[in-house]
Write an enzyme that holds these catalytic residues in place. Structure first.
Site, PDB file in Angstrom:
ATOM      1  N   CYS A 114      -0.111  17.473  -0.260  1.00 49.92           N
ATOM      2  CA  CYS A 114      -1.358  16.893  -0.782  1.00 49.92           C
ATOM      3  C   CYS A 114      -2.105  17.847  -1.702  1.00 49.92           C
ATOM      4  O   CYS A 114      -2.959  17.422  -2.478  1.00 49.92           O
ATOM      5  CB  CYS A 114      -2.267  16.491   0.370  1.00 49.92           C
ATOM      6  SG  CYS A 114      -1.425  15.439   1.538  1.00 49.92           S
ATOM      7  N   HIS A 259      -8.822  14.473  -2.630  1.00 49.79           N
ATOM      8  CA  HIS A 259      -7.545  13.919  -2.168  1.00 49.79           C
ATOM      9  C   HIS A 259      -7.833  12.715  -1.273  1.00 49.79           C
ATOM     10  O   HIS A 259      -8.757  12.736  -0.464  1.00 49.79           O
ATOM     11  CB  HIS A 259      -6.786  14.998  -1.397  1.00 49.79           C
ATOM     12  CG  HIS A 259      -5.629  14.459  -0.633  1.00 49.79           C
ATOM     13  ND1 HIS A 259      -4.679  13.647  -1.219  1.00 49.79           N
ATOM     14  CD2 HIS A 259      -5.259  14.581   0.667  1.00 49.79           C
ATOM     15  CE1 HIS A 259      -3.782  13.309  -0.308  1.00 49.79           C
ATOM     16  NE2 HIS A 259      -4.112  13.858   0.846  1.00 49.79           N
ATOM     17  N   ASN A 289      -2.512   6.831   0.968  1.00 51.60           N
ATOM     18  CA  ASN A 289      -2.400   8.256   0.672  1.00 51.60           C
ATOM     19  C   ASN A 289      -1.118   8.482  -0.133  1.00 51.60           C
ATOM     20  O   ASN A 289      -0.022   8.299   0.379  1.00 51.60           O
ATOM     21  CB  ASN A 289      -2.370   9.019   2.003  1.00 51.60           C
ATOM     22  CG  ASN A 289      -2.237  10.514   1.834  1.00 51.60           C
ATOM     23  OD1 ASN A 289      -2.004  11.019   0.740  1.00 51.60           O
ATOM     24  ND2 ASN A 289      -2.367  11.236   2.941  1.00 51.60           N
TER      25      ASN A 289
HETATM   26  O1  UT7 Z   1      -2.780  13.762   3.450  1.00 49.11           O
HETATM   27  C1  UT7 Z   1      -2.317  14.609   4.431  1.00 49.11           C
HETATM   28  C2  UT7 Z   1      -3.340  14.903   5.427  1.00 49.11           C
HETATM   29  N1  UT7 Z   1      -3.419  13.836   6.385  1.00 49.11           N
HETATM   30  C3  UT7 Z   1      -4.581  13.539   6.912  1.00 49.11           C
HETATM   31  O2  UT7 Z   1      -5.559  14.122   6.519  1.00 49.11           O
HETATM   32  C4  UT7 Z   1      -4.622  12.536   8.031  1.00 49.11           C
HETATM   33  C5  UT7 Z   1      -5.593  12.987   9.081  1.00 49.11           C
HETATM   34  N2  UT7 Z   1      -5.645  12.129  10.251  1.00 49.11           N
HETATM   35  C6  UT7 Z   1      -6.081  10.850  10.215  1.00 49.11           C
HETATM   36  O3  UT7 Z   1      -6.419  10.352   9.152  1.00 49.11           O
HETATM   37  C7  UT7 Z   1      -6.219  10.106  11.502  1.00 49.11           C
HETATM   38  O4  UT7 Z   1      -5.931  10.983  12.565  1.00 49.11           O
HETATM   39  C8  UT7 Z   1      -5.292   8.840  11.609  1.00 49.11           C
HETATM   40  C9  UT7 Z   1      -5.789   7.771  10.665  1.00 49.11           C
HETATM   41  C10 UT7 Z   1      -3.867   9.194  11.274  1.00 49.11           C
HETATM   42  C11 UT7 Z   1      -5.357   8.282  13.020  1.00 49.11           C
HETATM   43  O5  UT7 Z   1      -6.706   8.000  13.380  1.00 49.11           O
HETATM   44  P1  UT7 Z   1      -7.325   8.547  14.748  1.00 49.11           P
HETATM   45  O6  UT7 Z   1      -8.676   8.024  14.785  1.00 49.11           O
HETATM   46  O7  UT7 Z   1      -7.151  10.028  14.782  1.00 49.11           O
HETATM   47  O8  UT7 Z   1      -6.444   7.828  15.811  1.00 49.11           O
HETATM   48  P2  UT7 Z   1      -5.545   8.467  16.984  1.00 49.11           P
HETATM   49  O9  UT7 Z   1      -4.257   8.973  16.424  1.00 49.11           O
HETATM   50  O10 UT7 Z   1      -6.350   9.396  17.795  1.00 49.11           O
HETATM   51  O11 UT7 Z   1      -5.252   7.182  17.818  1.00 49.11           O
HETATM   52  C12 UT7 Z   1      -6.315   6.415  18.425  1.00 49.11           C
HETATM   53  C13 UT7 Z   1      -5.694   5.189  19.039  1.00 49.11           C
HETATM   54  C14 UT7 Z   1      -4.489   5.476  19.910  1.00 49.11           C
HETATM   55  O12 UT7 Z   1      -4.498   4.541  20.978  1.00 49.11           O
HETATM   56  P3  UT7 Z   1      -5.063   4.944  22.420  1.00 49.11           P
HETATM   57  O13 UT7 Z   1      -4.234   6.112  22.868  1.00 49.11           O
HETATM   58  O14 UT7 Z   1      -6.498   5.291  22.214  1.00 49.11           O
HETATM   59  O15 UT7 Z   1      -4.827   3.703  23.220  1.00 49.11           O
HETATM   60  C15 UT7 Z   1      -3.326   5.196  19.004  1.00 49.11           C
HETATM   61  O16 UT7 Z   1      -2.159   4.835  19.710  1.00 49.11           O
HETATM   62  O17 UT7 Z   1      -5.224   4.313  17.989  1.00 49.11           O
HETATM   63  C16 UT7 Z   1      -3.842   4.036  18.206  1.00 49.11           C
HETATM   64  N3  UT7 Z   1      -3.198   3.918  16.898  1.00 49.11           N
HETATM   65  C17 UT7 Z   1      -3.095   2.762  16.232  1.00 49.11           C
HETATM   66  N4  UT7 Z   1      -3.493   1.515  16.537  1.00 49.11           N
HETATM   67  C18 UT7 Z   1      -3.244   0.559  15.628  1.00 49.11           C
HETATM   68  C19 UT7 Z   1      -2.644   4.909  16.144  1.00 49.11           C
HETATM   69  N5  UT7 Z   1      -2.185   4.396  14.984  1.00 49.11           N
HETATM   70  C20 UT7 Z   1      -2.439   3.070  15.030  1.00 49.11           C
HETATM   71  C21 UT7 Z   1      -2.213   2.018  14.126  1.00 49.11           C
HETATM   72  N6  UT7 Z   1      -2.630   0.783  14.470  1.00 49.11           N
HETATM   73  N7  UT7 Z   1      -1.618   2.212  12.930  1.00 49.11           N
END
Ligand code: UT7
Length: 332
Positions: A114, A259, A289
């Site tokens: 990125c 980004h 992204n």
């Molecule tokens: O460009 C490179 C750099 N990348 C980034 O900067 C990305 C940084 N991270 C993020 O943007 C976020 O962490 C994500 C968007 C990837 C994920 O969001 P989050 O708020 O951190 O969610 P999480 O991974 O903590 O997951 C929360 C919940 C989980 O369920 P439980 O355990 O609370 O029941 C996940 O299983 O959301 C669930 N989950 C989803 N649900 C529906 C994770 N991905 C999905 C999905 N759809 N696609």
């Protein structure tokens, strides 16, 4: 003193639109979850197999040359930033150079995810200022869609990535009020495995096995929350460092083109730096992204829409896999 100006920009995205609802038909996710957590509504994927990052870049380059008033054959160096090169080797810069008819022109691939566009910008700036090259083509281009896990297990990563390309033609200017003012970049490999694509890998023999495919190490893996925390700390830190070093305040900025990893990250960063929301460019809702392509894609669109104009002071911060991060300050 000679400075490096952005002479023109171009961008290209494939025509295939993939909405959040389309993804929800393949695995357990929803439009509501994706929009709420990331700001993404849709992204683009290549239309068919056989289209690589260099093919997307070819379209973007033609637009950039037109906007810069530069003939393709005037390009005397290529820098190609990508984490999804057409093939493992040679670099996508070589493939692009050939497609442009630029045999003999040097082509450097940059593998800084990125932050790749910013790393490339720093190199291009140094090349132009020291007089080594006069028309540098700096590309950020990605095809993510061929390496995504379209199952419940991969949903956190899969929903965020999209395909696209964008580029800048850079060249010398004597105009003191125009050009690249500063680029600062960093890396910290202690976070390397927090966002990575493990296989195929030259570190393993053989590089690719059926087991690697079955255990999904051929897809990117991300510790999303950890990456989020680092991104929201490092993007403001490096941005303020660049602003301070150049005696620029947040009020002086006309536009911030960050980004596009997650809209929430960019909102968080702008709040932390007290940047008014109307100064921040977002296009993640349309493209997701696109890693190395994301900053030039957002800037090129902003220029095309008349939102970014000649003379504007623009800050471009990035954070990504590596970890790598940085910020550039440019007067358009
Ligand atoms: O460009 C490179 C750099 N990348 C980034 O900067 C990305 C940084 N991270 C993020 O943007 C976020 O962490 C994500 C968007 C990837 C994920 O969001 P989050 O708020 O951190 O969610 P999480 O991974 O903590 O997951 C929360 C919940 C989980 O369920 P439980 O355990 O609370 O029941 C996940 O299983 O959301 C669930 N989950 C989803 N649900 C529906 C994770 N991905 C999905 C999905 N759809 N696609």
């Amino acid at each position: 003193m000679t400075r490096t100006a952005i002479l023109g920009m171009g961008h290209y995205v494939p025509s295939k639109v993939v909405t959040n609802d389309d993804l929800a038909k393949m695995f357990d996710t929803s439009d509501e979850w994706i929009q709420q957590r990331t700001g993404i509504k849709e992204r683009r994927y290549i239309e068919k197999s056989g289209i690589g990052a260099s093919d997307l870049a070819l379209h973007a380059t033609k637009m950039a040359c037109e906007n810069a008033g530069v003939e393709v054959l005037e390009i005397d160096a290529i820098i190609f930033a990508t984490l999804s090169p057409d093939h493992n080797f040679p670099g996508s810069g070589c493939f692009l150079g050939d497609k442009l008819g630029l045999g003999g022109v040097p082509a450097l691939d940059v593998r800084n995810q990125c932050s790749g566009f910013l790393y490339g910008l720093q190199i291009a700036d140094a090349w132009v200022r020291c007089g080594m090259y006069k028309r540098v083509l700096l590309v950020g281009a990605e095809v993510h869609s061929t390496a995504l896990d379209f199952s419940d297990e991969g949903r956190d990563v899969t929903v965020i990535f999209g395909d696209g390309a964008a580029c800048a033609i850079l060249g010398p200017t004597d105009d003191e009020d125009q050009g690249i003012i500063d680029v600062e970049v960093h890396a910290d490999g202690s976070g390397a495995k927090e966002l990575w694509l493990e296989a195929p890998a030259s570190a393993y023999e053989p590089r690719l096995t059926h087991e690697m495919i079955d255990n999904k190490s051929v897809y990117p893996q991300m510790n999303g929350r950890h990456v989020f925390r680092w991104a929201t700390a490092k993007m403001p830190e490096v941005s303020l460092s660049v602003l301070e070093r150049n005696g620029v305040t947040v009020e002086d900025l006309d536009l911030v083109v960050p980004h596009q990893a997650n809209k929430r990250i960019n909102e968080f960063v702008s709040q932390k730096m007290s940047i008014p929301p109307e100064k921040v460019v977002h296009n993640i809702q349309k493209y997701g992204n696109t890693t190395a392509a994301s900053i030039p894609l957002a800037l090129s669109e902003a220029i095309q829409e008349g939102r970014a104009k000649k003379g504007d002071l623009v800050l471009m911060p990035a954070f990504g896999s590596g970890f790598t991060w940085g910020a550039a300050l440019v007067r358009l």
